[in-house]
Design a protein around this motif. Structure first.
Motif, PDB file in Angstrom:
ATOM      1  N   ALA A   1      84.148 -21.770  29.653  1.00 14.22           N
ATOM      2  CA  ALA A   1      84.599 -22.434  30.882  1.00 14.22           C
ATOM      3  C   ALA A   1      86.066 -22.820  30.697  1.00 14.22           C
ATOM      4  O   ALA A   1      86.584 -22.832  29.579  1.00 14.22           O
ATOM      5  N   PHE A   2      86.730 -23.133  31.787  1.00 13.15           N
ATOM      6  CA  PHE A   2      88.099 -23.616  31.715  1.00 13.15           C
ATOM      7  C   PHE A   2      88.132 -24.972  31.013  1.00 13.15           C
ATOM      8  O   PHE A   2      87.106 -25.641  30.880  1.00 13.15           O
ATOM      9  N   LEU A   3      89.294 -25.432  30.608  1.00 10.20           N
ATOM     10  CA  LEU A   3      89.447 -26.708  29.912  1.00 10.20           C
ATOM     11  C   LEU A   3      89.544 -27.863  30.914  1.00 10.20           C
ATOM     12  O   LEU A   3      90.535 -28.578  30.969  1.00 10.20           O
ATOM     13  N   PHE A   4      88.484 -28.041  31.699  1.00  8.25           N
ATOM     14  CA  PHE A   4      88.424 -29.146  32.652  1.00  8.25           C
ATOM     15  C   PHE A   4      88.322 -30.469  31.898  1.00  8.25           C
ATOM     16  O   PHE A   4      87.831 -30.499  30.765  1.00  8.25           O
ATOM     17  N   ASP A   5      88.691 -31.560  32.545  1.00  6.08           N
ATOM     18  CA  ASP A   5      88.579 -32.879  31.924  1.00  6.08           C
ATOM     19  C   ASP A   5      87.273 -33.575  32.294  1.00  6.08           C
ATOM     20  O   ASP A   5      87.181 -34.799  32.313  1.00  6.08           O
ATOM     21  N   TYR A   6      86.264 -32.803  32.608  1.00  8.45           N
ATOM     22  CA  TYR A   6      84.936 -33.321  32.907  1.00  8.45           C
ATOM     23  C   TYR A   6      83.911 -32.360  32.310  1.00  8.45           C
ATOM     24  O   TYR A   6      84.216 -31.196  32.043  1.00  8.45           O
ATOM     25  N   PRO A   7      82.680 -32.803  32.081  1.00  7.39           N
ATOM     26  CA  PRO A   7      81.667 -31.960  31.452  1.00  7.39           C
ATOM     27  C   PRO A   7      81.302 -30.775  32.344  1.00  7.39           C
ATOM     28  O   PRO A   7      80.961 -30.940  33.516  1.00  7.39           O
ATOM     29  N   THR A   8      81.383 -29.583  31.783  1.00  5.15           N
ATOM     30  CA  THR A   8      81.036 -28.376  32.533  1.00  5.15           C
ATOM     31  C   THR A   8      80.588 -27.276  31.586  1.00  5.15           C
ATOM     32  O   THR A   8      80.979 -27.256  30.418  1.00  5.15           O
ATOM     33  N   ALA A   9      79.755 -26.385  32.069  1.00  2.00           N
ATOM     34  CA  ALA A   9      79.311 -25.215  31.306  1.00  2.00           C
ATOM     35  C   ALA A   9      79.180 -24.047  32.277  1.00  2.00           C
ATOM     36  O   ALA A   9      78.717 -24.225  33.406  1.00  2.00           O
ATOM     37  N   PHE A  10      79.611 -22.869  31.837  1.00  2.00           N
ATOM     38  CA  PHE A  10      79.523 -21.651  32.650  1.00  2.00           C
ATOM     39  C   PHE A  10      78.495 -20.714  32.020  1.00  2.00           C
ATOM     40  O   PHE A  10      78.390 -20.626  30.796  1.00  2.00           O
ATOM     41  N   PHE A  11      77.772 -20.009  32.887  1.00  2.00           N
ATOM     42  CA  PHE A  11      76.775 -19.037  32.452  1.00  2.00           C
ATOM     43  C   PHE A  11      76.964 -17.744  33.229  1.00  2.00           C
ATOM     44  O   PHE A  11      77.397 -17.761  34.377  1.00  2.00           O
ATOM     45  N   LYS A  12      76.568 -16.641  32.628  1.00  2.00           N
ATOM     46  CA  LYS A  12      76.734 -15.316  33.222  1.00  2.00           C
ATOM     47  C   LYS A  12      75.372 -14.777  33.669  1.00  2.00           C
ATOM     48  O   LYS A  12      74.426 -14.722  32.880  1.00  2.00           O
ATOM     49  N   PHE A  13      75.277 -14.413  34.963  1.00  2.00           N
ATOM     50  CA  PHE A  13      74.113 -13.684  35.460  1.00  2.00           C
ATOM     51  C   PHE A  13      74.284 -12.199  35.160  1.00  2.00           C
ATOM     52  O   PHE A  13      73.384 -11.527  34.700  1.00  2.00           O
ATOM     53  N   ASN A  14      75.453 -11.682  35.535  1.00  2.00           N
ATOM     54  CA  ASN A  14      75.794 -10.269  35.347  1.00  2.00           C
ATOM     55  C   ASN A  14      77.322 -10.179  35.315  1.00  2.00           C
ATOM     56  O   ASN A  14      77.992 -11.201  35.170  1.00  2.00           O
ATOM     57  N   ASP A  15      77.882  -8.985  35.483  1.00  2.00           N
ATOM     58  CA  ASP A  15      79.333  -8.815  35.367  1.00  2.00           C
ATOM     59  C   ASP A  15      80.130  -9.461  36.487  1.00  2.00           C
ATOM     60  O   ASP A  15      81.342  -9.618  36.366  1.00  2.00           O
ATOM     61  N   THR A  16      79.476  -9.847  37.582  1.00  2.00           N
ATOM     62  CA  THR A  16      80.230 -10.400  38.714  1.00  2.00           C
ATOM     63  C   THR A  16      79.732 -11.756  39.199  1.00  2.00           C
ATOM     64  O   THR A  16      80.342 -12.331  40.091  1.00  2.00           O
ATOM     65  N   GLN A  17      78.642 -12.266  38.648  1.00  2.00           N
ATOM     66  CA  GLN A  17      78.074 -13.508  39.153  1.00  2.00           C
ATOM     67  C   GLN A  17      77.837 -14.515  38.035  1.00  2.00           C
ATOM     68  O   GLN A  17      77.344 -14.154  36.961  1.00  2.00           O
ATOM     69  N   GLN A  18      78.198 -15.761  38.322  1.00  2.00           N
ATOM     70  CA  GLN A  18      78.089 -16.825  37.327  1.00  2.00           C
ATOM     71  C   GLN A  18      77.401 -18.049  37.918  1.00  2.00           C
ATOM     72  O   GLN A  18      77.356 -18.230  39.131  1.00  2.00           O
ATOM     73  N   LEU A  19      76.924 -18.897  37.014  1.00  2.00           N
ATOM     74  CA  LEU A  19      76.421 -20.214  37.360  1.00  2.00           C
ATOM     75  C   LEU A  19      77.316 -21.218  36.642  1.00  2.00           C
ATOM     76  O   LEU A  19      77.556 -21.096  35.439  1.00  2.00           O
ATOM     77  N   HIS A  20      77.828 -22.197  37.380  1.00  2.00           N
ATOM     78  CA  HIS A  20      78.643 -23.255  36.793  1.00  2.00           C
ATOM     79  C   HIS A  20      77.878 -24.569  36.912  1.00  2.00           C
ATOM     80  O   HIS A  20      77.421 -24.919  37.991  1.00  2.00           O
ATOM     81  N   LEU A  21      77.744 -25.265  35.805  1.00  2.00           N
ATOM     82  CA  LEU A  21      77.122 -26.583  35.791  1.00  2.00           C
ATOM     83  C   LEU A  21      78.210 -27.609  35.558  1.00  2.00           C
ATOM     84  O   LEU A  21      79.115 -27.396  34.744  1.00  2.00           O
ATOM     85  N   THR A  22      78.122 -28.713  36.258  1.00  2.00           N
ATOM     86  CA  THR A  22      79.079 -29.793  36.065  1.00  2.00           C
ATOM     87  C   THR A  22      78.342 -31.126  36.189  1.00  2.00           C
ATOM     88  O   THR A  22      77.478 -31.284  37.046  1.00  2.00           O
ATOM     89  N   GLU A  23      78.644 -32.040  35.280  1.00  2.00           N
ATOM     90  CA  GLU A  23      77.926 -33.313  35.243  1.00  2.00           C
ATOM     91  C   GLU A  23      78.649 -34.382  36.055  1.00  2.00           C
ATOM     92  O   GLU A  23      79.821 -34.681  35.806  1.00  2.00           O
ATOM     93  N   TRP A  24      77.925 -34.920  37.045  1.00  2.00           N
ATOM     94  CA  TRP A  24      78.429 -36.003  37.899  1.00  2.00           C
ATOM     95  C   TRP A  24      77.258 -36.889  38.295  1.00  2.00           C
ATOM     96  O   TRP A  24      76.109 -36.449  38.249  1.00  2.00           O
ATOM     97  N   ASP A  25      77.553 -38.079  38.741  1.00  2.00           N
ATOM     98  CA  ASP A  25      76.522 -38.975  39.283  1.00  2.00           C
ATOM     99  C   ASP A  25      76.442 -38.747  40.789  1.00  2.00           C
ATOM    100  O   ASP A  25      76.948 -39.543  41.576  1.00  2.00           O
ATOM    101  N   ASP A  26      75.840 -37.651  41.195  1.00  2.00           N
ATOM    102  CA  ASP A  26      75.684 -37.300  42.603  1.00  2.00           C
ATOM    103  C   ASP A  26      74.202 -37.329  42.973  1.00  2.00           C
ATOM    104  O   ASP A  26      73.335 -37.436  42.109  1.00  2.00           O
TER     105      ASP A  26
END
Length: 161
Positions: A35-60
């Motif tokens: 993932a990029f060097l964001f200043d908040y918790p995040t993780a990126f995952f790959k489904f395939n060569d063109t699609q991703q899932l991004h997780l980010t932690e927030w109190d939402d």
């Protein structure tokens, strides 16, 4: 006029990044990618060569019915695993079903409460025991709202060529 051509990623807000990341990596079989060097918790995952899932932690807060549909390569073992984990949620969209196109549809909650629709690919051979399970119901979901607005067809499908 410009036209949207695809989905690059879906971003989900999670309450615990480590717990959610373990779920998507171990239970959903997704590959972790940088993932990029964001200043908040995040993780990126790959489904395939063109699609991703991004997780980010927030109190939402989380949506009750809004969801992401994920096609699973082997739905039979994932059904039984999700049932074992007790995370199949029949409240928002009803029981596990087979849609008119023949694919199995079930809804589960990730560790943060995000709703995921898990679906089998076209032509997948379902375990007949799933169709006899107490979490299964024949036919499509009926809300009882009797509001038929929208774009609908008896030939609708989740899959387009």
């Amino acid at each position: 006029m410009a036209k949207a051509i695809g989905i690059n990623h879906v971003a989900l807000v999670v309450s615990n990044l480590e717990e959610a990341s373990a779920f998507y990596e171990k239970e959903m079989g997704l590959e972790v990618i940088p993932a990029f060097l964001f200043d908040y918790p995040t993780a990126f995952f790959k489904f395939n060569d063109t699609q991703q899932l991004h997780l980010t932690e927030w109190d939402d807060s989380y949506s009750f019915r809004g969801h992401v549909c994920i096609i699973m390569d082997d739905i039979n073992p994932i059904y039984w695993r999700m049932k074992e984990l007790g995370i199949i949620d029949t409240t928002p969209w009803g029981k596990v079903r087979v849609l008119p196109g023949g694919n199995l549809q079930m809804f589960v909650r990730d560790p943060s409460g995000n709703l995921l629709e898990l679906s089998s690919p076209p032509g997948y051979e379902l375990d007949p025991k799933i169709l006899e399970d107490e979490l299964f119901k024949e036919g499509i979901y009926v809300s009882g709202r009797n509001d038929y607005r929208g774009y609908k067809s008896k030939d609708a499908t989740l899959y387009h060529s």
